[in-house]
Scaffold this motif. Sequence first.
Motif, PDB file in Angstrom:
ATOM      1  N   LEU A  49     -16.257  50.885  67.321  1.00 32.37           N
ATOM      2  CA  LEU A  49     -15.979  52.012  66.436  1.00 32.37           C
ATOM      3  C   LEU A  49     -17.136  52.299  65.478  1.00 32.37           C
ATOM      4  CD1 LEU A  49     -13.069  51.555  67.511  1.00 32.37           C
ATOM      5  CD2 LEU A  49     -12.267  52.219  65.235  1.00 32.37           C
ATOM      6  N   PHE A  50     -17.482  53.590  65.388  1.00 36.62           N
ATOM      7  CA  PHE A  50     -18.480  54.058  64.434  1.00 36.62           C
ATOM      8  C   PHE A  50     -17.820  54.602  63.170  1.00 36.62           C
ATOM      9  CE2 PHE A  50     -21.490  55.084  68.154  1.00 36.62           C
ATOM     10  CZ  PHE A  50     -22.085  53.832  68.074  1.00 36.62           C
ATOM     11  N   SER A  51     -16.669  55.250  63.334  1.00 40.43           N
ATOM     12  CA  SER A  51     -15.957  55.813  62.191  1.00 40.43           C
ATOM     13  C   SER A  51     -14.485  55.971  62.553  1.00 40.43           C
ATOM     14  CB  SER A  51     -16.550  57.177  61.798  1.00 40.43           C
ATOM     15  OG  SER A  51     -16.350  58.127  62.829  1.00 40.43           O
ATOM     16  N   GLY A  52     -13.646  56.147  61.523  1.00 40.45           N
ATOM     17  CA  GLY A  52     -12.220  56.343  61.766  1.00 40.45           C
ATOM     18  C   GLY A  52     -11.461  55.044  61.897  1.00 40.45           C
ATOM     19  N   ALA A  53     -10.263  55.131  62.463  1.00 39.12           N
ATOM     20  CA  ALA A  53      -9.391  53.964  62.623  1.00 39.12           C
ATOM     21  C   ALA A  53      -8.474  54.167  63.824  1.00 39.12           C
ATOM     22  CB  ALA A  53      -8.558  53.734  61.358  1.00 39.12           C
ATOM     23  N   ILE A  54      -8.184  53.086  64.522  1.00 36.49           N
ATOM     24  CA  ILE A  54      -7.305  53.094  65.697  1.00 36.49           C
ATOM     25  C   ILE A  54      -6.090  52.222  65.416  1.00 36.49           C
ATOM     26  CG2 ILE A  54      -7.088  52.474  68.140  1.00 36.49           C
ATOM     27  CD1 ILE A  54      -8.918  54.801  67.794  1.00 36.49           C
ATOM     28  N   LYS A  55      -4.917  52.744  65.725  1.00 39.55           N
ATOM     29  CA  LYS A  55      -3.659  52.005  65.567  1.00 39.55           C
ATOM     30  C   LYS A  55      -3.288  51.383  66.917  1.00 39.55           C
ATOM     31  CE  LYS A  55      -0.054  54.623  65.002  1.00 39.55           C
ATOM     32  NZ  LYS A  55       0.894  55.538  64.334  1.00 39.55           N
ATOM     33  N   VAL A  56      -3.087  50.073  66.935  1.00 36.88           N
ATOM     34  CA  VAL A  56      -2.761  49.358  68.170  1.00 36.88           C
ATOM     35  C   VAL A  56      -1.290  48.946  68.133  1.00 36.88           C
ATOM     36  CG1 VAL A  56      -3.262  47.343  69.604  1.00 36.88           C
ATOM     37  CG2 VAL A  56      -5.124  48.554  68.445  1.00 36.88           C
ATOM     38  N   MET A  57      -0.556  49.299  69.207  1.00 29.82           N
ATOM     39  CA  MET A  57       0.892  49.093  69.224  1.00 29.82           C
ATOM     40  C   MET A  57       1.361  48.466  70.530  1.00 29.82           C
ATOM     41  SD  MET A  57       2.036  52.794  67.652  1.00 29.82           S
ATOM     42  CE  MET A  57       1.034  53.672  68.845  1.00 29.82           C
ATOM     43  N   ARG A  58       2.543  47.876  70.448  1.00 31.46           N
ATOM     44  CA  ARG A  58       3.268  47.395  71.630  1.00 31.46           C
ATOM     45  C   ARG A  58       4.530  48.231  71.781  1.00 31.46           C
ATOM     46  NH1 ARG A  58       2.589  44.343  75.938  1.00 31.46           N
ATOM     47  NH2 ARG A  58       4.316  42.908  75.567  1.00 31.46           N
ATOM     48  N   GLU A  59       5.100  48.223  72.975  1.00 33.48           N
ATOM     49  CA  GLU A  59       6.319  48.986  73.247  1.00 33.48           C
ATOM     50  C   GLU A  59       7.336  48.082  73.930  1.00 33.48           C
ATOM     51  OE1 GLU A  59       6.398  53.333  74.804  1.00 33.48           O
ATOM     52  OE2 GLU A  59       6.736  52.075  76.564  1.00 33.48           O
ATOM     53  N   ASP A  60       8.612  48.184  73.505  1.00 31.71           N
ATOM     54  CA  ASP A  60       9.635  47.370  74.166  1.00 31.71           C
ATOM     55  C   ASP A  60      10.200  48.097  75.383  1.00 31.71           C
ATOM     56  OD1 ASP A  60      11.477  49.249  73.273  1.00 31.71           O
ATOM     57  OD2 ASP A  60      12.267  47.998  71.657  1.00 31.71           O
ATOM     58  N   GLU A  61      11.198  47.478  76.005  1.00 31.30           N
ATOM     59  CA  GLU A  61      11.719  48.012  77.277  1.00 31.30           C
ATOM     60  C   GLU A  61      12.444  49.347  77.124  1.00 31.30           C
ATOM     61  OE1 GLU A  61      14.487  44.944  75.501  1.00 31.30           O
ATOM     62  OE2 GLU A  61      12.373  45.050  76.080  1.00 31.30           O
ATOM     63  N   VAL A  62      12.841  49.698  75.921  1.00 26.76           N
ATOM     64  CA  VAL A  62      13.524  50.984  75.726  1.00 26.76           C
ATOM     65  C   VAL A  62      12.600  52.043  75.108  1.00 26.76           C
ATOM     66  CG1 VAL A  62      15.805  49.937  75.552  1.00 26.76           C
ATOM     67  CG2 VAL A  62      14.440  50.284  73.471  1.00 26.76           C
ATOM     68  N   GLY A  63      11.325  51.694  74.962  1.00 28.80           N
ATOM     69  CA  GLY A  63      10.354  52.678  74.492  1.00 28.80           C
ATOM     70  C   GLY A  63      10.081  52.678  73.006  1.00 28.80           C
ATOM     71  N   GLN A 173       8.131  59.326  61.706  1.00 31.55           N
ATOM     72  CA  GLN A 173       6.944  58.645  62.217  1.00 31.55           C
ATOM     73  C   GLN A 173       6.802  57.253  61.618  1.00 31.55           C
ATOM     74  OE1 GLN A 173       4.218  61.758  61.028  1.00 31.55           O
ATOM     75  NE2 GLN A 173       3.899  62.456  63.130  1.00 31.55           N
ATOM     76  N   VAL A 174       7.086  57.142  60.332  1.00 34.49           N
ATOM     77  CA  VAL A 174       7.041  55.828  59.685  1.00 34.49           C
ATOM     78  C   VAL A 174       8.098  54.910  60.288  1.00 34.49           C
ATOM     79  CG1 VAL A 174       7.359  54.584  57.508  1.00 34.49           C
ATOM     80  CG2 VAL A 174       6.143  56.776  57.520  1.00 34.49           C
ATOM     81  N   ALA A 175       9.284  55.442  60.540  1.00 38.64           N
ATOM     82  CA  ALA A 175      10.364  54.654  61.139  1.00 38.64           C
ATOM     83  C   ALA A 175       9.972  54.138  62.520  1.00 38.64           C
ATOM     84  CB  ALA A 175      11.636  55.503  61.236  1.00 38.64           C
ATOM     85  N   HIS A 176       9.319  54.981  63.324  1.00 39.65           N
ATOM     86  CA  HIS A 176       8.872  54.556  64.652  1.00 39.65           C
ATOM     87  C   HIS A 176       7.871  53.408  64.537  1.00 39.65           C
ATOM     88  CE1 HIS A 176       9.958  58.583  66.810  1.00 39.65           C
ATOM     89  NE2 HIS A 176      10.996  57.775  66.667  1.00 39.65           N
ATOM     90  N   ASP A 177       6.931  53.531  63.611  1.00 43.67           N
ATOM     91  CA  ASP A 177       5.911  52.495  63.447  1.00 43.67           C
ATOM     92  C   ASP A 177       6.522  51.164  63.028  1.00 43.67           C
ATOM     93  OD1 ASP A 177       3.877  54.172  64.169  1.00 43.67           O
ATOM     94  OD2 ASP A 177       3.121  54.524  62.137  1.00 43.67           O
ATOM     95  N   LEU A 178       7.600  51.221  62.245  1.00 40.77           N
ATOM     96  CA  LEU A 178       8.219  49.993  61.741  1.00 40.77           C
ATOM     97  C   LEU A 178       9.437  49.557  62.563  1.00 40.77           C
ATOM     98  CD1 LEU A 178       7.939  50.557  57.890  1.00 40.77           C
ATOM     99  CD2 LEU A 178       6.581  49.044  59.339  1.00 40.77           C
ATOM    100  N   HIS A 179       9.685  50.274  63.667  1.00 38.35           N
ATOM    101  CA  HIS A 179      10.745  49.892  64.589  1.00 38.35           C
ATOM    102  C   HIS A 179      12.113  49.884  63.891  1.00 38.35           C
ATOM    103  CE1 HIS A 179      12.497  48.223  68.174  1.00 38.35           C
ATOM    104  NE2 HIS A 179      11.326  47.948  68.704  1.00 38.35           N
ATOM    105  N   THR A 180      12.389  50.961  63.148  1.00 38.86           N
ATOM    106  CA  THR A 180      13.682  51.074  62.486  1.00 38.86           C
ATOM    107  C   THR A 180      14.107  52.544  62.499  1.00 38.86           C
ATOM    108  OG1 THR A 180      14.923  50.504  60.479  1.00 38.86           O
ATOM    109  CG2 THR A 180      12.693  51.341  60.162  1.00 38.86           C
ATOM    110  N   SER A 181      15.156  52.888  61.750  1.00 34.09           N
ATOM    111  CA  SER A 181      15.677  54.257  61.791  1.00 34.09           C
ATOM    112  C   SER A 181      15.117  55.113  60.656  1.00 34.09           C
ATOM    113  CB  SER A 181      17.202  54.246  61.696  1.00 34.09           C
ATOM    114  OG  SER A 181      17.622  53.879  60.402  1.00 34.09           O
ATOM    115  N   ARG A 182      15.132  56.428  60.855  1.00 34.30           N
ATOM    116  CA  ARG A 182      14.653  57.352  59.835  1.00 34.30           C
ATOM    117  C   ARG A 182      15.509  57.254  58.573  1.00 34.30           C
ATOM    118  NH1 ARG A 182      16.186  61.632  57.654  1.00 34.30           N
ATOM    119  NH2 ARG A 182      17.956  61.864  59.087  1.00 34.30           N
ATOM    120  N   VAL A 183      16.813  57.089  58.744  1.00 35.35           N
ATOM    121  CA  VAL A 183      17.729  57.009  57.601  1.00 35.35           C
ATOM    122  C   VAL A 183      17.357  55.831  56.697  1.00 35.35           C
ATOM    123  CG1 VAL A 183      20.117  56.629  56.897  1.00 35.35           C
ATOM    124  CG2 VAL A 183      19.614  58.126  58.841  1.00 35.35           C
ATOM    125  N   VAL A 184      17.075  54.699  57.302  1.00 35.28           N
ATOM    126  CA  VAL A 184      16.693  53.508  56.533  1.00 35.28           C
ATOM    127  C   VAL A 184      15.397  53.756  55.780  1.00 35.28           C
ATOM    128  CG1 VAL A 184      15.877  51.117  56.735  1.00 35.28           C
ATOM    129  CG2 VAL A 184      17.909  51.847  57.989  1.00 35.28           C
TER     130      VAL A 184
END
Length: 210
Positions: A49-63, A173-184
């Motif tokens: 990387l020269f600039s910026g940032a990359i987010k690295v993620m894993r995915e479970d069996e249900v996506g 989007q924050v909920a997806h990143d933290l593997h929880t619900s939007r309501v929470v």
Amino acid sequence: MRELLERHYGYLFEEELLNEIEAVGVCKKVRQGETLMDIGQSISAMPLLFSGAIKVMREDEVGDELILYFIEKGDTCAMTFSCCMGTGKSEIRAVAETDTELLMIPIEKMEEWLSRYTSWRRFILDSYHTRLSELLETVDTLAFMKMDERLLKYLRDKAMVTHDDVIYATHLQVAHDLHTSRVVISRLLKSLEKEGKIKLNRNQIKVLDL
């Protein structure tokens, strides 16, 4: 390209290696939100990387996704190299957190440089160590921290890698990143705002407690 190489990696690599990187590397620009590498994709190159940032993620069996760590300028993702030494298929998803400029290095050259250049071998091993430490921190966060603590840490980490105390993201989007619900997430964000740690605006979260 040479100027960027010298600026971000010149202190790490000797002149001969920098020349080789310049000869085989392919410059690439990735826009915010664009997927650089997906799960199951064949890996043929590894990023510097020269600039910026990359987010690295894993995915479970249900996506559902979970953030593992961020890669910033001057970094690489050693996990891509590790995958190539095994199945040759990516086990992670890499998405641009911000507009990012990087250099793609062919995997075959990377293997060759491991035996030829001590500086390259040290760089790859240091990258493994850093990524492992971040993975252990992720495990600790999941195992020992309450969701409000995880959320605040997530916001601080994003502010750090983007060099901006304003997080441009929806609650979903924050909920997806933290593997929880939007309501929470919405409930916890409002609670953090009452505590004076953040300030909420439409699709924006300003981190006050860094």
